[in-house]
Design a protein around this motif. Sequence first.
Motif, PDB file in Angstrom:
ATOM      1  N   MET A   1       3.510   5.990   5.591  1.00  0.00           N
ATOM      2  CA  MET A   1       2.155   6.154   5.038  1.00  0.00           C
ATOM      3  C   MET A   1       1.552   7.473   5.503  1.00  0.00           C
ATOM      4  O   MET A   1       0.869   8.164   4.735  1.00  0.00           O
ATOM      5  N   ALA A   2       1.822   7.839   6.759  1.00  0.00           N
ATOM      6  CA  ALA A   2       1.330   9.118   7.272  1.00  0.00           C
ATOM      7  C   ALA A   2       1.973  10.286   6.530  1.00  0.00           C
ATOM      8  O   ALA A   2       1.305  11.259   6.159  1.00  0.00           O
TER       9      ALA A   2
ATOM     10  N   ARG B   1      -6.815  -7.187   5.216  1.00  0.00           N
ATOM     11  CA  ARG B   1      -5.808  -6.172   4.891  1.00  0.00           C
ATOM     12  C   ARG B   1      -5.140  -6.488   3.550  1.00  0.00           C
ATOM     13  O   ARG B   1      -4.803  -5.585   2.772  1.00  0.00           O
ATOM     14  N   THR B   2      -4.964  -7.767   3.254  1.00  0.00           N
ATOM     15  CA  THR B   2      -4.362  -8.158   1.979  1.00  0.00           C
ATOM     16  C   THR B   2      -5.283  -7.805   0.814  1.00  0.00           C
ATOM     17  O   THR B   2      -4.828  -7.318  -0.237  1.00  0.00           O
ATOM     18  N   PHE B   3      -6.578  -8.025   0.989  1.00  0.00           N
ATOM     19  CA  PHE B   3      -7.518  -7.641  -0.062  1.00  0.00           C
ATOM     20  C   PHE B   3      -7.474  -6.130  -0.294  1.00  0.00           C
ATOM     21  O   PHE B   3      -7.558  -5.664  -1.438  1.00  0.00           O
ATOM     22  N   TRP B   4      -7.346  -5.367   0.768  1.00  0.00           N
ATOM     23  CA  TRP B   4      -7.206  -3.917   0.648  1.00  0.00           C
ATOM     24  C   TRP B   4      -5.998  -3.576  -0.215  1.00  0.00           C
ATOM     25  O   TRP B   4      -6.076  -2.751  -1.136  1.00  0.00           O
ATOM     26  N   ALA B   5      -4.865  -4.217   0.057  1.00  0.00           N
ATOM     27  CA  ALA B   5      -3.646  -3.926  -0.707  1.00  0.00           C
ATOM     28  C   ALA B   5      -3.811  -4.295  -2.172  1.00  0.00           C
ATOM     29  O   ALA B   5      -3.303  -3.596  -3.065  1.00  0.00           O
TER      30      ALA B   5
ATOM     31  N   ILE C   1       0.839  -1.203   0.000  1.00  0.00           N
ATOM     32  CA  ILE C   1       0.000   0.000   0.000  1.00  0.00           C
ATOM     33  C   ILE C   1       0.870   1.247   0.000  1.00  0.00           C
ATOM     34  O   ILE C   1       0.575   2.226  -0.708  1.00  0.00           O
ATOM     35  N   LEU C   2       1.946   1.237   0.779  1.00  0.00           N
ATOM     36  CA  LEU C   2       2.845   2.397   0.812  1.00  0.00           C
ATOM     37  C   LEU C   2       3.411   2.687  -0.578  1.00  0.00           C
ATOM     38  O   LEU C   2       3.501   3.856  -0.988  1.00  0.00           O
TER      39      LEU C   2
END
Length: 778
Positions: free
Chosen positions: A754-755, A523-527, A464-465
Motif C-alpha cells: 500500500m505504501a 476498517r471493513t466499511f472503509w474497504a 483496499i490494496l
Amino acid sequence: MQPAPPDAPRTTILPSLEGLLRFLPQTAEPTDRRVAIVGTFPPRRCGIATFTADVRRSLNLLDGWACDLVRILDDDEALTEEPALYRIRQHVQTDYRKAADRLNHLGIDVVSIQHEFGIFGGIDGAYILDLIDRLTAPVVITMHTVIETPTQGQRHVVAALLRRADQVIVMAKKGADLLNDVYGADPAKVTICPHGTPNRPFARPDSFKASLGLSPYKVLLTFGLLSPGKGLETLIAAMPQIVAAHPDALYVVLGATHPNLKRVDGEAYRDGLIRLAEDLGVADHIRFVDAFVDDALLLTYLSAADIYVTPYLNQAQVTSGTLAYAIALGKPVISTPFWHATEWVDETCGALVDFGDSAGFAAVISRLLEDPAQLLAAGQSAYAKGRTTIWERSAEAYAAAFQTAITRRQEPHLPAPRLTDQSLPSLLAVQRVTDACGIMQHASYGIDNRAHGYCIDDAVRALILIQRFRELGHKNHTLDHLERTYAAFVQHAWNPDTQRFRNFMGYNRTWLEAEGSPDSNGRTFWALGETACYAEHEQVRLWAIALAKEVGPSAATLGSLRAQCFTILGAVSLLHGEPHNLAVYDMLVQHAEGLMARFETHSAPTWQWLEPSLSYDNARIPQALIAAGVSLSRPDMLAIGLKTLAWLDTIQKSPNGFFRAVGSSTPATAFAPPRLLDQQPIEACATIDAALAAYAATKQSKWLIMAQTAHAWFFGENDNGLPLSDQRGGCFDGLTETGVNRNQGAESILALQMANCAMARVTSVGISPPARPIGLSM
C-alpha cells in the motif's frame, strides 16, 4: 505479531533523505506550454462546445502556448476527424481515468476543464473528479455556472473541484462571490475572466440587413438555443405595443430548439411561441430562424441588429455568451437583471427591465428606436465596453491563470528513487499468502502459519490494496481474481444476526467469534467505500455499494476512535461516487464531529492529540480529519487534521531525521512517550497516506517529504539501519530491539505494498511503462 526469529544482517539499500534530492528530475523549459482543454466541442450543439473551440483557437494564436483537446462525447455524438488527445464518452467512468493517464504520459503542462452541469457523467457530473484526481499536471477549472442554492450532490462536486483546482476562472464578479460565500473557495485561486468575444470593427446595422432579408426593418434580436427559461414570451407579448409605435419593427428569434428539450417534447415549445405571436396579431413582426448557426452567420445577424434583447426569466445566470457577443459588436442591450447583465448593462449602453415586464420592455425599446442619436451612442458605448473582452484579451487572461497554476505547483516532488525493484508495487508476496478462502494472517519466516487462520482485517486491507492498483490504472485477471476472493471473504464475514462483521476464522474455515472488534468493522466499511469508488467491474462496485448500505446503520454506531476514523475514510470514498447519499453524509458528519470533540477534550499545548495515549495506526486519525475536512468543506477540521499530523511527525522522527514509528509496546499510560521498538509497518503506511492527503489539500512540500521519509523506513532508513522489504514484495513484521522480526505476516506485506502504491501516485511509478508492477501480467 509472532515472536521474532534471529536477526538479519545490517544492510542499507537507500541513501539518506538528503540524497534523494539528487534524483529530482531536471527538466528543460519547453518552447511552448502544452495545454489540454477538456470540454464539449463542435459539431455538438451547445454553448460550451462553441466556447471550447474559441478558447482553443485563441490560445493557439498566442505566443508560447499550444492547446490540444480532450473531447467529451454524449451518447448520440459521432466521432469526427477533429484531432483530440483523448475522447471521453460522457457516461463511461473509466474513460475519465484513462484520459488522465494519457495526459500524464504526454507530460501536459496544464489542464483546462470547462465545467458545466450536464456535460460530464455520474451524479451531478461527479465522473470529472476521476479525471482530476489522477492528473499530475496543474488544473485550471472554468466554472460556466455557479449555483446559488445547490443540492447536496452539486455542492459536493463543486467543493471537490475547488479543492483540487490550482486556479478557478469565472466570468463575472457574482460568480466569484458565490464561490467564496456558498462554497468556501480560496479567493487567491479565483480569477475573473469575462466571456471572450470576436474582434470586429464597429459597424452600422443597415449595411448587413439586406443579405439576411431584413431590410428595411428595425431589428430586435435574441439568439440562443430555445428553451422556456429564455423568456421569449415576455418580448413577444411586448411586440403589439412596439409595433404600434414602430410598424417597421421586427423581432428575430435566432436559434434551434435546445436538443434536450427537443428530445423530450419535440418542437412543442417553438410551436407555442408561434401560436402566441399569431394570437397577439404580430406574427408578421416576428421571425423564427430555426437553425444552429455557425459563427459567421451569427455575427452577421448580430451586426444587422439594432437592439439586442435578453428577456431571461432566471436571475441566477452568471454567464451569457450571447450577451457578451452583443456588447462586443456594439449593440444596445435591453435585458432583465440577471447576474451577468447587471455587471455589464447600464443606461449608457441600454437598460435593465424587470423579469416578465412586457410593458416595460415595450416602453424602453420604443423610446430607444425613436431616438437614432441615442441608439447610436448606446451602441458605441457597448462597443467600448466590449473591447476588453475580445478573444485576444481573453486568451491572455487564460494564459496568466495557467502560468499562475504552474508556478504554484513548482514545489519539489520527491519520487521514490528506482535503486531497486523493492519500491515498486508488487503482488508477488500478496499472492503467496492468499488461498482460495482468503489471506493467511501470520507466517513463520516466510511460511504460512495455518494455526492462526484468517482475519477480516487483512482481507479488507488486501481489498483496499487492489483498489490502489486500480487507481494506478492496472487491470488484469490476477487483480480480478484476488479482488473477488477478498470480497467473498468479506461477504461471508457479515453476520446479519449481530449486524457486525466477524473477524477471525480458523484454517478449517469456521468462524471463531460472532462479531469482530469495532476497529475491524470500521476498517471493513472503509474497504467497501474504496471498492465502491474504484473497482474496475460494475458487479463488484454494485456489491460494495449494496453491502455498505446494509452495513451503514451499524457503522454509524461504532464508538472506538479508530473505528470511527476508518468509517470516515469509507464514507468519503462512498460520497465520491454517490454525493447524494444522505445517510452516508450524515454518518460522516457525525463521526467527524466526534473526532473534533475528542480533540477538544484531550489536546493540550504539548499534546496535540485526540486521546491521552498513542496506540497503533496512529496517522489514520489525522488522515480521517483531513479527508473529512476536505469532503465537507470544513476548514476547521482540515486545520485540526494538519495540526495533529504535524505533531505526530515530531513524535515519529529520530534525531537523525529518520521515520521512527510508535512502537507497539508503548504503554497506554496517559501522555507516555512512545517506545522506540517494536516498530511495525502499518505505522509507516498510515503516515504515508496521511501525509499525501495533507499534500493534496495544501500543496505544501513538507508533507511530501514526510511521506518519503516514512517510505524510506521500509528500505533501511530507520533506527536499526535494516531494510524490512525483500526482493519478492515481502515485508518483515517490524523492527525489534536488536534487529528485525523476520516473520512476514499479511499485515506487513500489505502495508509495504500500500505504501509503494501510494508513493507511485505522486511519481511516475506505476504509470509509465518501465514501472510496471512486479507480479502483474499486463
